[in-house]
Design an enzyme around this catalytic site. Structure first.
Site, PDB file in Angstrom:
ATOM      1  N   ASP A 159      37.126  37.379  41.724  1.00  0.00           N
ATOM      2  CA  ASP A 159      37.689  38.341  42.715  1.00  0.00           C
ATOM      3  C   ASP A 159      36.599  39.497  42.262  1.00  0.00           C
ATOM      4  O   ASP A 159      35.702  39.920  40.960  1.00  0.00           O
ATOM      5  CB  ASP A 159      38.531  38.975  41.011  1.00  0.00           C
ATOM      6  N   ASP A 219      46.606  45.334  43.861  1.00  0.00           N
ATOM      7  CA  ASP A 219      47.614  45.017  42.711  1.00  0.00           C
ATOM      8  C   ASP A 219      49.503  45.153  43.220  1.00  0.00           C
ATOM      9  O   ASP A 219      49.197  46.173  43.377  1.00  0.00           O
ATOM     10  CB  ASP A 219      46.767  44.982  41.442  1.00  0.00           C
TER      11      ASP A 219
HETATM   12  C1  GLA Z   1      42.327  42.291  39.688  1.00  0.00           C
HETATM   13  C2  GLA Z   1      42.767  41.560  40.274  1.00  0.00           C
HETATM   14  C3  GLA Z   1      44.294  40.886  39.466  1.00  0.00           C
HETATM   15  C4  GLA Z   1      43.742  40.353  37.827  1.00  0.00           C
HETATM   16  C5  GLA Z   1      43.357  41.364  37.877  1.00  0.00           C
HETATM   17  C6  GLA Z   1      42.142  40.609  36.404  1.00  0.00           C
HETATM   18  O1  GLA Z   1      43.104  43.287  39.661  1.00  0.00           O
HETATM   19  O2  GLA Z   1      43.583  41.960  41.181  1.00  0.00           O
HETATM   20  O3  GLA Z   1      44.935  40.273  39.847  1.00  0.00           O
HETATM   21  O4  GLA Z   1      43.497  39.464  38.169  1.00  0.00           O
HETATM   22  O5  GLA Z   1      41.734  41.791  38.204  1.00  0.00           O
HETATM   23  O6  GLA Z   1      41.509  41.719  36.152  1.00  0.00           O
END
Ligand code: GLA
Length: 536
Positions: A159, A219
C-alpha cells in the site's frame, strides 16, 4: 467473412502476445482472487484469535469451498520495531504465536495467508499516528520478501501510503517488491494500492506489468454514493464509475481492484448490497469480503454465496465486463464467458424502478433464439433477442445469456492497440461531417487530476433502427493529448481525433447509446470542440 474473422483473431493474438511480454507472469491469480480482509470491519483491532476465528468461519460457512481462500491480515499486525537484524516480526501481544504459526493454521484449514505492508517508511496506520513505529519495507525489500516467504505468505497487499512520488517513481518502487517476491521462488499474489494518501494514479495506467491486482480508487465505505469522483470515501456507484472504463486491462494474472467488499456491513439496502456484489462479479474484481464472517445474516450469506455470480466472476477468460450502454440511469455491462455465454448486468443507477434493456446483438451474440438465466432467482426464460428487466432503484439484474452464435469479434482486443482491427467492424465507413446520419455525440468530463483528465463520449442513435458503425470527430484544445482510449479506435492524429467504434460496440440499438472513454495529458477544464457523429 473468413478473412474478417482471421483479421480479428490475428489482432487478438498480437495483443495477447504483447500483453504477455509486458505482464507480470507469476503464475497466480489466473482468475480474480477471493477471500477475506480484516480492515473494513476491524481496522487496527486485530489479533491472532480473531484471524483464526475468521478462518474457522470461512470454512464453517462454506465460503472456502466456494473459492474464498485468502485470509488477509491488514495493517497493524507487526511489532513496531524490527529485530536487531532488521527483520520484521509479528506484534508479540497481538500475535504471540508468531506469523509463521498463523500461516500454518491457515494452510492446515485449506486457506491461504495474506499480509499487509508498504513500500515507504510508515504503514498507513503509522502515517496517521494510529499505530507506533516506522516499519515499512523501504530499504528492506529483499529481506521482507524472504521473511514473508518463510512465513508461508501467499498474498501481499502493498500500500503506497505517501503523498510523495510521481507515477513513474511508484512503478519503479512497486516493481522492486515484485522482483523481490519473484526471487523468493514462492508464488505470492501481489496486490498494490497506488492511491493511498496520494494522487489517484490507480486508474491512470495498466498496472498488469507490475502487480496481479491494483486498486482503482480511494478507500471504499459502506454507502451507495458519497458524491466523490475519486476521493475519500468512495461509495459503490462512485467506484463503478471509475472502474468500468478500465475494462480492457483485466486478463488472467492482472485485475482492476475496486477494493474489499462492504457486503454485510450495513449502510446499504439489501438491493444495494446485491448490486454491489453483482457489479464486482461482472467487473472481474477480486472478491475479498470485508464483513464479520462470524455473524452473517441470511441476506449476506446468500449474496456472498451466489454461485451463479461467483462462476461469472471466476470465468477462465478473466474478462472484465464491457459497457454496452449508459444513459446515466440505465447502465448495461456485458462479460463474455469461456463457453460462449455472455453475462449481462442490467444496472439501474436511478432513484425509481425502471426497465433496463439491451439486445443479444448489442452484446455480441448472433442468432434468433436465446436462453436467459437470472443469476439471483435462477429463473430461466427464452428470448428472440430482447434482453430486459424491470429493475428497482440501485438494483442490478444479471442474466447469463446462452444460445445463438459466438461473438464475431473478440472483445479481448484492446482498441487502442489494434487500429488495424477497425475495418472488420466498419468496412465501408466514410464519415461525413455534421452529425446528420442518425447519431449525436456528447462529452462529459469524468475526472480531472490536474496533470491529466478522463473524458467520456456518448454516441446516441437518434433513429429507431439500429445503427451499424459510428465515427466521432473532435478537436482537443490546447495541448491535450490522448494517453489511453477504450471502447473505440482512434484513427486521428494529435489533437485531431476520429474515434470509430470498436469491433464489439458498432451496433447501437434504436434510440440506444454506446460510450467510449479516454484519458489525456493536460488540463481537462476545456472540452473538445467541433464534435460530430456520423454513421455509414
Ligand atoms: C489504506 C488502504 C486500506 C487499508 C489501510 C490500512 O487506507 O487503502 O485498504 O489497508 O490503508 O491502514
Amino acid at each position: 467473412m473468413g478473412a474478417l474473422l482471421a483479421a480479428g483473431v490475428l489482432a487478438g493474438g498480437l495483443v495477447a502476445l504483447q500483453g504477455q511480454a509486458d505482464a507480470l507472469e507469476n503464475g497466480v491469480a489466473r482468475t480474480p482472487p477471493m477471500g477475506w480482509n480484516s480492515w473494513n470491519t476491524f481496522g487496527c483491532n486485530i489479533n491472532e484469535t480473531l484471524i483464526k476465528q475468521m478462518a474457522d468461519a470461512i470454512v464453517g460457512s462454506g465460503l472456502r469451498d466456494l473459492g474464498y481462500q485468502y485470509v488477509v491480515v491488514d495493517d497493524c499486525w507487526f511489532d513496531p520495531a524490527r529485530d536487531s537484524a532488521g527483520n520484521l516480526r509479528g506484534d508479540p501481544s497481538r500475535f504471540p504465536s508468531g506469523m509463521k504459526a498463523l500461516g500454518d493454521y491457515l494452510h492446515a484449514k485449506g486457506l491461504k495467508f495474506g499480509i499487509y505492508q508498504v513500500p515507504v517508511d510508515k504503514t498507513c496506520a503509522q502515517y496517521f499516528g494510529g499505530y507506533p513505529g516506522a516499519t515499512g519495507s523501504q530499504g528492506h525489500e529483499v529481506q521482507d520478501a524472504r521473511q514473508f516467504a518463510a512465513w508461508g505468505v501467499d498474498y501481499l497487499k502493498y500500500d503506497w501510503c505517501s503523498p510523495g512520488g510521481t507515477i513513474d517513481d511508484q512503478v519503479r518502487t512497486f516493481a522492486k517488491m515484485r522482483d523481490a517476491l519473484a526471487a523468493t521462488g514462492r508464488q505470492i499474489v501481489y496486490s498494490i494500492n497506488p492511491n493511498s494518501i496520494h494522487a489517484k494514479t490507480g486508474p491512470q495506467r495498466d498496472w498488469g506489468d507490475v502487480a496481479n491486482m491494483w486498486r482503482t480508487t480511494e478507500d471504499i465505505t459502506n454507502r451507495w454514493d458519497t458524491g466523490q469522483t475519486n476521493g475519500y470515501p468512495m461509495g459503490i456507484q462512485n467506484i463503478v464509475d471509475v472502474t468500468v472504463p478500465l475494462a480492457s486491462y483485466a486478463r488472467p494474472g492482472a485485475f482492476n481492484d475496486p477494493d474489499m467488499m462492504e457486503v454485510g456491513r450495513g449502510g446499504m439496502t439489501d438491493t444495494e448490497m446485491r448490486s454491489h456484489f453483482a457489479l464486482w462479479a461482472v467487473m472481474a474484481s477480486p472478491l475479498i469480503a470485508g464483513n464479520d464472517l462470524r455473524s452473517m445474516d441470511p441476506a449476506t450469506t446468500a449474496i456472498l454465496k451466489n454461485q451463479n455470480l461467483i462462476a461469472v466472476n471466476q470465468d477462465p477468460l478473466a474478462l472484465q465486463a464491457r459497457q454496452i450502454s449508459n444513459d446515466g440511469t440505465r447502465r448495461v455491462l456485458a462479460k463474455r464467458l469461456a463457453n460462449g455465454d455472455v453475462a449481462v448486468a442490467l444496472f439501474n443507477q436511478g432513484g425509481g424502478t425502471t426497465t433496463v434493456g439491451t439486445t443479444a446483438s448489442a452484446i455480441g451474440l448472433q442468432g434468433g433464439s436465446f436462453t436467459l438465466r437470472d443469476a439471483w432467482t435462477n429463473a430461466v426464460s427464452g428470448s428472440a433477442g430482447a434482453i430486459s428487466a424491470s429493475v428497482p432503484p440501485h438494483g442490478t439484474v444479471v442474466y447469463r445469456v446462452s444460445g445463438g452464435a459466438s461473438p464475431s469479434a473478440t472483445p479481448t482486443v484492446t482498441p487502442t492497440a489494434t487500429p488495424t482491427a477497425t475495418p472488420t467492424a466498419t468496412p465501408t465507413a466514410t464519415p461525413t461531417p455534421g452529425g446528420q446520419d442518425g447519431c449525436t455525440a456528447t462529452y462529459r468530463l469524468a475526472g480531472d487530476w490536474g496533470s491529466g483528465f478522463q473524458g467520456e463520449v456518448t454516441v446516441r442513435n437518434t433513429g429507431s433502427a439500429p445503427l451499424n458503425g459510428w465515427a466521432v470527430k473532435m478537436t482537443l484544445p490546447g495541448g491535450q493529448t490522448i494517453t489511453n482510449l477504450w471502447n473505440g479506435v482512434n484513427t486521428g492524429t494529435g489533437g485531431t481525433v476520429t474515434v470509430r467504434n470498436a469491433p464489439y460496440n458498432g451496433t447501437v440499438a434504436g434510440n440506444g447509446s454506446a460510450t467510449f472513454g479516454f484519458t489525456a495529458d493536460g488540463s481537462g477544464s476545456a472540452a473538445p470542440t467541433g464534435m460530430t457523429c456520423t454513421s455509414p
